[in-house]
Design a protein around this motif. Structure first.
Motif, PDB file in Angstrom:
ATOM      1  N   ILE A   1      26.107  27.477  51.658  1.00  0.00           N
ATOM      2  CA  ILE A   1      27.327  26.723  51.991  1.00  0.00           C
ATOM      3  C   ILE A   1      28.425  27.025  50.967  1.00  0.00           C
ATOM      4  CG2 ILE A   1      28.348  24.420  52.267  1.00  0.00           C
ATOM      5  CD1 ILE A   1      25.538  23.378  53.026  1.00  0.00           C
ATOM      6  N   GLU A   2      28.032  26.954  49.682  1.00  0.00           N
ATOM      7  CA  GLU A   2      29.026  27.195  48.621  1.00  0.00           C
ATOM      8  C   GLU A   2      29.635  28.593  48.766  1.00  0.00           C
ATOM      9  OE1 GLU A   2      29.570  24.631  46.939  1.00  0.00           O
ATOM     10  OE2 GLU A   2      30.070  24.999  44.847  1.00  0.00           O
ATOM     11  N   THR A   3      28.781  29.565  49.043  1.00  0.00           N
ATOM     12  CA  THR A   3      29.251  30.950  49.170  1.00  0.00           C
ATOM     13  C   THR A   3      30.234  31.074  50.332  1.00  0.00           C
ATOM     14  OG1 THR A   3      27.136  31.726  48.305  1.00  0.00           O
ATOM     15  CG2 THR A   3      28.440  33.337  49.503  1.00  0.00           C
TER      16      THR A   3
ATOM     17  N   TYR B   1      35.813  31.484  52.484  1.00  0.00           N
ATOM     18  CA  TYR B   1      36.941  30.927  53.237  1.00  0.00           C
ATOM     19  C   TYR B   1      38.159  30.684  52.348  1.00  0.00           C
ATOM     20  CZ  TYR B   1      34.965  30.249  57.881  1.00  0.00           C
ATOM     21  OH  TYR B   1      34.471  30.461  59.145  1.00  0.00           O
ATOM     22  N   SER B   2      37.911  30.304  51.075  1.00  0.00           N
ATOM     23  CA  SER B   2      39.061  30.022  50.200  1.00  0.00           C
ATOM     24  C   SER B   2      39.441  31.255  49.373  1.00  0.00           C
ATOM     25  CB  SER B   2      38.757  28.829  49.285  1.00  0.00           C
ATOM     26  OG  SER B   2      37.736  29.167  48.371  1.00  0.00           O
ATOM     27  N   LYS B   3      38.906  32.413  49.750  1.00  0.00           N
ATOM     28  CA  LYS B   3      39.188  33.690  49.082  1.00  0.00           C
ATOM     29  C   LYS B   3      38.896  33.624  47.585  1.00  0.00           C
ATOM     30  CE  LYS B   3      42.302  35.884  52.365  1.00  0.00           C
ATOM     31  NZ  LYS B   3      41.529  37.106  52.532  1.00  0.00           N
TER      32      LYS B   3
ATOM     33  N   PRO C   1      38.541  25.308  63.245  1.00  0.00           N
ATOM     34  CA  PRO C   1      37.230  25.925  63.016  1.00  0.00           C
ATOM     35  C   PRO C   1      36.449  25.112  61.989  1.00  0.00           C
ATOM     36  CG  PRO C   1      39.025  27.495  62.626  1.00  0.00           C
ATOM     37  CD  PRO C   1      39.662  26.163  62.833  1.00  0.00           C
ATOM     38  N   ARG C   2      35.180  24.856  62.304  1.00  0.00           N
ATOM     39  CA  ARG C   2      34.382  24.015  61.397  1.00  0.00           C
ATOM     40  C   ARG C   2      33.236  24.805  60.796  1.00  0.00           C
ATOM     41  NH1 ARG C   2      33.183  19.670  66.105  1.00  0.00           N
ATOM     42  NH2 ARG C   2      32.626  21.660  67.056  1.00  0.00           N
TER      43      ARG C   2
ATOM     44  N   PHE D   1      30.118  39.929  58.633  1.00  0.00           N
ATOM     45  CA  PHE D   1      29.660  39.170  59.809  1.00  0.00           C
ATOM     46  C   PHE D   1      30.740  38.179  60.263  1.00  0.00           C
ATOM     47  CE2 PHE D   1      27.223  35.391  61.415  1.00  0.00           C
ATOM     48  CZ  PHE D   1      26.754  35.970  62.594  1.00  0.00           C
ATOM     49  N   LEU D   2      31.399  37.547  59.273  1.00  0.00           N
ATOM     50  CA  LEU D   2      32.401  36.520  59.616  1.00  0.00           C
ATOM     51  C   LEU D   2      33.792  37.116  59.859  1.00  0.00           C
ATOM     52  CD1 LEU D   2      31.428  33.673  57.064  1.00  0.00           C
ATOM     53  CD2 LEU D   2      30.742  33.915  59.474  1.00  0.00           C
ATOM     54  N   GLY D   3      33.910  38.415  59.659  1.00  0.00           N
ATOM     55  CA  GLY D   3      35.209  39.069  59.857  1.00  0.00           C
ATOM     56  C   GLY D   3      36.209  38.681  58.793  1.00  0.00           C
TER      57      GLY D   3
END
Ligand SMILES: Nc1ncnc2c1ncn2[C@@H]1O[C@H](COP(=O)(O)O)[C@@H](OP(=O)(O)O)[C@H]1O
Ligand SMILES: CCc1ccc(OS(=O)(=O)O)cc1
Length: 285
Positions: free
Chosen positions: A51-53, A58-60, A93-94, A201-203
């Motif tokens: 989760i942390e990763t 997401y927050s770059k 997006p969640r 994977f997440l683009g």
């Protein structure tokens, strides 16, 4: 084992924060959206590290988010009452975490394009990590000894059921393109490469310094010191004062705890239950 547990469809859950009504509603009616990202694990497989990763990706690499919002709010657990209520209200997006076995997961996922990461870990280390974790939790029946917990674990008589069934269940969709299997072991042995794999994977694309910051802020030490991620906010109420989510953070700790007899029983069981799956799925063997 009763009292602090409920049983739903043959699987045990803590009574605290779980109910058959919510579990049924989650399974039948919770709507997974195409843009959601799902983080799935059997408890003690490295859930919070994943989760942390992902939050840091997401927050770059900017640690502000992971240092200011509790981990269970950033990526709520869909199956518990608290997480379910939060998720129903969340816009856009969640990130969604879950320990549910495949047969209880929201049905809508299987018709969606939402991406799911399933993180596995050597079940022997899951066992050891779980033993210390559940002993420090106030909301479950505590195993009296490692011997007792061994019996619970090999019979799946514990929260979220059998590791073997959980893993077999989710592995059955391993060929779907929106499903990525990772292991705690590869995350440990080649963290950078694993983070790059998740990004692909997440683009998501990260600059080299952003990637370095993801690695730095999701390290064992950084997470251990981050009160938003180390479960210290739940100490006293839900966990004993001596509880440590971030306990050792290594692979192979089971060798310090299993007896020779337990190791033999476990090997035999693993063979019986998992032999028909490609062994490269289990990089610790
Ligand atoms: N950043 C990190 N690096 C390595 N291991 C981590 C980690 N964050 C958590 N872990 C480990 O993941 C396990 C907890 O898993 P979960 O998040 O699924 O509950 C614990 O294992 P140990 O008890 O073996 O130390 C914990 O130390
Ligand atoms: C049973 C509820 C519960 C609570 C906390 C857990 O820890 S983790 O998700 O593995 O970090 C697991 C299950």
């Amino acid at each position: 084992m009763t009292g602090k547990f409920i049983s739903f469809e043959g699987i045990l859950f803590p009574r605290l924060n779980y109910s058959p009504e919510v579990l049924r509603e989650v399974h039948e009616s919770f709507l997974i959206k195409h843009e959601d990202v799902l983080l799935l694990t059997f408890p003690k497989s490295g859930t919070n590290w994943l989760i942390e990763t992902v939050c840091l990706i997401y927050s770059k690499g900017d640690p502000k988010w992971v240092q200011s919002e509790p981990i269970w709010d950033r990526s709520p657990w869909v199956e518990n009452k608290y997480g379910y209520e939060l998720l129903k209200e969340k816009e856009g997006p969640r990130l969604i975490s879950s320990h549910l076995p495949i047969q209880l997961f929201p049905k809508s996922f299987f018709k969606s394009k939402a991406k799911m990461i399933y993180l596995i870990r050597n079940p022997r280390d899951v066992f050891v990590s779980g033993y210390f974790f559940w002993r420090s939790a106030k909301f479950v029946e505590k195993p009296e000894s490692m011997e007792e917990y061994f019996e619970w674990f090999i019979h799946g008589n514990m929260p979220f059921g059998s590791w073997f069934d959980h893993t077999r269940g989710w592995m059955s969709i391993r060929d779907k393109e929106n499903f990525l299997i990772l292991s705690y072991e590869e995350m440990k042995w080649d963290t950078r490469n694993t983070v790059e794999k998740i990004c692909q994977f997440l683009g998501k694309e990260l600059e080299p310094e952003e990637l370095n910051s993801v690695l730095k802020n999701s390290s064992f030490q950084a997470m251990k010191e981050n009160n938003m991620s180390n479960f210290s906010l739940a100490k006293g109420l839900h966990f004993e004062e001596n509880a440590h989510l971030l306990r050792k953070g290594v692979t192979g700790d089971w060798k310090n705890h299993f007896t020779v007899a337990q190791a033999e029983i476990f090997d035999k069981l693993f063979q019986e239950k998992m032999a028909d799956l490609p062994q490269e799925l289990f990089p610790w063997e």
